[in-house]
Design a protein around this motif. Structure first.
Motif, PDB file in Angstrom:
ATOM      1  N   ILE A   1      44.656 115.487  98.554  1.00 36.65           N
ATOM      2  CA  ILE A   1      44.015 116.030  97.131  1.00 36.65           C
ATOM      3  C   ILE A   1      45.040 116.484  96.241  1.00 36.65           C
ATOM      4  CG2 ILE A   1      42.730 117.742  96.413  1.00 36.65           C
ATOM      5  CD1 ILE A   1      40.856 117.285  98.901  1.00 36.65           C
ATOM      6  N   GLU A   2      46.239 117.108  96.935  1.00 43.29           N
ATOM      7  CA  GLU A   2      46.993 117.694  96.225  1.00 43.29           C
ATOM      8  C   GLU A   2      48.070 116.801  95.455  1.00 43.29           C
ATOM      9  OE1 GLU A   2      51.085 120.884  96.544  1.00 43.29           O
ATOM     10  OE2 GLU A   2      49.744 120.749  98.404  1.00 43.29           O
ATOM     11  N   ALA A   3      48.305 115.810  96.186  1.00 41.92           N
ATOM     12  CA  ALA A   3      49.222 114.584  95.703  1.00 41.92           C
ATOM     13  C   ALA A   3      48.518 113.929  94.429  1.00 41.92           C
ATOM     14  CB  ALA A   3      49.449 113.579  96.784  1.00 41.92           C
ATOM     15  N   VAL A   4      47.416 113.669  94.381  1.00 39.61           N
ATOM     16  CA  VAL A   4      46.768 113.198  93.457  1.00 39.61           C
ATOM     17  C   VAL A   4      46.067 113.924  92.223  1.00 39.61           C
ATOM     18  CG1 VAL A   4      46.006 111.337  94.811  1.00 39.61           C
ATOM     19  CG2 VAL A   4      44.435 113.074  94.853  1.00 39.61           C
ATOM     20  N   GLY A   5      46.631 115.200  92.098  1.00 39.76           N
ATOM     21  CA  GLY A   5      46.026 116.172  91.012  1.00 39.76           C
ATOM     22  C   GLY A   5      45.362 117.307  91.448  1.00 39.76           C
ATOM     23  N   GLY A   6      44.952 117.586  92.666  1.00 36.72           N
ATOM     24  CA  GLY A   6      44.307 118.847  93.157  1.00 36.72           C
ATOM     25  C   GLY A   6      42.842 118.831  92.717  1.00 36.72           C
ATOM     26  N   ASP A   7      42.151 117.856  92.437  1.00 36.34           N
ATOM     27  CA  ASP A   7      40.938 117.930  92.242  1.00 36.34           C
ATOM     28  C   ASP A   7      40.151 116.641  92.458  1.00 36.34           C
ATOM     29  OD1 ASP A   7      38.410 119.077  90.747  1.00 36.34           O
ATOM     30  OD2 ASP A   7      38.754 117.475  89.503  1.00 36.34           O
ATOM     31  N   ALA A   8      39.133 116.709  93.466  1.00 31.41           N
ATOM     32  CA  ALA A   8      38.872 115.213  93.774  1.00 31.41           C
ATOM     33  C   ALA A   8      37.513 115.502  94.758  1.00 31.41           C
ATOM     34  CB  ALA A   8      39.802 114.690  94.861  1.00 31.41           C
ATOM     35  N   ALA A   9      36.688 114.395  94.590  1.00 32.97           N
ATOM     36  CA  ALA A   9      35.693 114.351  95.424  1.00 32.97           C
ATOM     37  C   ALA A   9      35.811 113.583  96.650  1.00 32.97           C
ATOM     38  CB  ALA A   9      34.431 113.613  94.697  1.00 32.97           C
ATOM     39  N   LEU A  10      35.105 113.630  97.675  1.00 37.99           N
ATOM     40  CA  LEU A  10      35.365 112.706  99.009  1.00 37.99           C
ATOM     41  C   LEU A  10      34.429 111.903  99.195  1.00 37.99           C
ATOM     42  CD1 LEU A  10      36.693 115.865 101.359  1.00 37.99           C
ATOM     43  CD2 LEU A  10      37.829 114.215  99.839  1.00 37.99           C
ATOM     44  N   PHE A  11      34.652 110.832  99.886  1.00 38.26           N
ATOM     45  CA  PHE A  11      33.774 109.836 100.451  1.00 38.26           C
ATOM     46  C   PHE A  11      34.280 109.432 102.071  1.00 38.26           C
ATOM     47  CE2 PHE A  11      32.728 105.309 101.623  1.00 38.26           C
ATOM     48  CZ  PHE A  11      31.318 105.433 101.985  1.00 38.26           C
ATOM     49  N   GLY A  12      33.181 109.348 102.794  1.00 38.33           N
ATOM     50  CA  GLY A  12      33.777 109.032 104.191  1.00 38.33           C
ATOM     51  C   GLY A  12      32.583 107.900 104.710  1.00 38.33           C
ATOM     52  N   VAL A  13      33.034 106.929 105.516  1.00 34.31           N
ATOM     53  CA  VAL A  13      32.175 106.073 106.201  1.00 34.31           C
ATOM     54  C   VAL A  13      32.152 106.057 107.773  1.00 34.31           C
ATOM     55  CG1 VAL A  13      33.861 104.242 106.010  1.00 34.31           C
ATOM     56  CG2 VAL A  13      31.531 103.379 106.246  1.00 34.31           C
ATOM     57  N   SER A  14      31.050 106.200 108.231  1.00 37.13           N
ATOM     58  CA  SER A  14      30.918 106.318 109.725  1.00 37.13           C
ATOM     59  C   SER A  14      31.580 107.564 110.285  1.00 37.13           C
ATOM     60  CB  SER A  14      31.578 105.117 110.442  1.00 37.13           C
ATOM     61  OG  SER A  14      31.139 104.985 111.757  1.00 37.13           O
ATOM     62  N   SER A  15      32.754 107.600 111.137  1.00 39.65           N
ATOM     63  CA  SER A  15      33.369 108.854 111.581  1.00 39.65           C
ATOM     64  C   SER A  15      33.948 109.363 110.320  1.00 39.65           C
ATOM     65  CB  SER A  15      34.132 108.509 112.654  1.00 39.65           C
ATOM     66  OG  SER A  15      35.065 107.507 112.675  1.00 39.65           O
ATOM     67  N   GLY A  16      34.597 108.477 109.687  1.00 38.51           N
ATOM     68  CA  GLY A  16      35.206 109.081 108.290  1.00 38.51           C
ATOM     69  C   GLY A  16      34.125 110.187 107.629  1.00 38.51           C
ATOM     70  N   GLY A  17      33.012 109.782 107.682  1.00 36.51           N
ATOM     71  CA  GLY A  17      31.987 110.593 107.164  1.00 36.51           C
ATOM     72  C   GLY A  17      31.686 111.949 107.590  1.00 36.51           C
ATOM     73  N   ALA A  18      31.871 112.094 108.932  1.00 41.50           N
ATOM     74  CA  ALA A  18      31.975 113.290 109.779  1.00 41.50           C
ATOM     75  C   ALA A  18      33.352 114.005 109.559  1.00 41.50           C
ATOM     76  CB  ALA A  18      32.039 113.107 111.241  1.00 41.50           C
ATOM     77  N   LEU A  19      34.281 113.481 109.224  1.00 37.97           N
ATOM     78  CA  LEU A  19      35.654 114.114 108.601  1.00 37.97           C
ATOM     79  C   LEU A  19      35.467 114.787 107.449  1.00 37.97           C
ATOM     80  CD1 LEU A  19      38.690 114.763 108.910  1.00 37.97           C
ATOM     81  CD2 LEU A  19      39.049 112.476 108.066  1.00 37.97           C
TER      82      LEU A  19
END
Length: 260
Positions: free
Chosen positions: A80-98
């Motif tokens: 998040i910090e590397a890409v500018g400090g402002d982001a949304a998140l998406f995760g699939v399967s166990s990535g969703g739990a993360l």
């Protein structure tokens, strides 16, 4: 992956950026890398700045012992910090739990979307199944039986014995064995395999929980339960889709949500 950043514990993380618009970081599930989500990132690129990254212990990213779920949350913070400090998140399967855990931990994210985080509350015998898998996976990895660890995971996903035997003979098998240690990371992210309702109650941002209409009923209901457990949840079904969702179907649903 053409970019690198460093997590708090010194682990090198590889990532790639495509598109323009609001930034969305995509987290993959078990036995996969950021490249697995590249087709979805491409589908989002007209609407979002889509970022895919290799989770620690896989792909071009490094790994640092000892593992803890908190380290993966710190990895997301670093990206998040590397890409500018402002982001949304998406995760699939166990990535969703993360990504749900990351939001519950207070990372500065705008929105969170998940596709079929496989919490097993509504699967008959789900808790017992998860406990047996956890024990057997730990033994296999401790004894460096990577092929056995991969087999355990494939059985957990419902793959039949004949298909597993075929997979062992396929060109992709060495890559699966190489990634086997990361199965323990996904297992840790999933906790006891049941929906962490109290933890999800701490997620303050909007959450979209998406499932496939052709997925098993227990998985569809797990997705509904995620949306109900967070304060600002929305549940959406993509008709005809399974756990192997098509980027051309999922992409527009995510773009609409992240633009909100």
């Amino acid at each position: 992956m053409d970019k690198k950043t460093t997590s708090r514990d010194g682990t090198s993380l590889a990532y790639q950026v495509t598109g323009q618009g609001p930034t969305v970081i995509l987290a993959s599930g078990a036995m996969s890398t950021g490249g697995t989500l590249a087709p979805l990132a491409s589908r989002l690129a007209d609407h979002c700045t889509a970022v895919v990254y290799d989770r620690r212990g896989r792909g071009e990213s490094g790994d640092t012992a000892p593992y803890a779920v908190e380290r993966e949350v710190e990895d997301l913070a670093a990206v998040i910090e590397a890409v500018g400090g402002d982001a949304a998140l998406f995760g699939v399967s166990s990535g969703g739990a993360l990504v749900l855990e990351a939001a519950a931990s207070g990372l500065p994210v705008r929105r969170v979307a998940v596709y079929e985080a496989p919490f097993a509350d509504l699967l008959e015998g789900g808790a017992a199944r998860e406990a047996v898998y956890k024990e057997n996976l730990g033994k296999a990895l401790a004894e460096d039986r990577r092929g056995d660890a991969v087999e355990l995971f494939l059985r957990l996903t419902g793959l039949g014995e004949e298909m597993i035997r075929g997979a062992r003979q396929s060109p992709m098998w060495p890559g699966l064995e190489a990634a086997a240690p990361s199965l323990a990371y996904d297992d840790a992210v999933m906790g006891d395999g049941l929906l962490p309702r109290q933890r999800l109650a701490a997620v303050s941002v909007p959450v979209l929980s998406v499932v496939g209409g052709a997925s098993p009923e227990w998985m569809r209901e797990a997705g509904r339960a995620v949306a109900e457990a967070v304060p600002r949840g929305t549940y959406r079904v993509l008709e005809g889709q399974t756990h192997m969702v098509e980027p051309d179907v999922l992409g527009p649903a995510l773009a609409e949500f992240f633009a909100g």
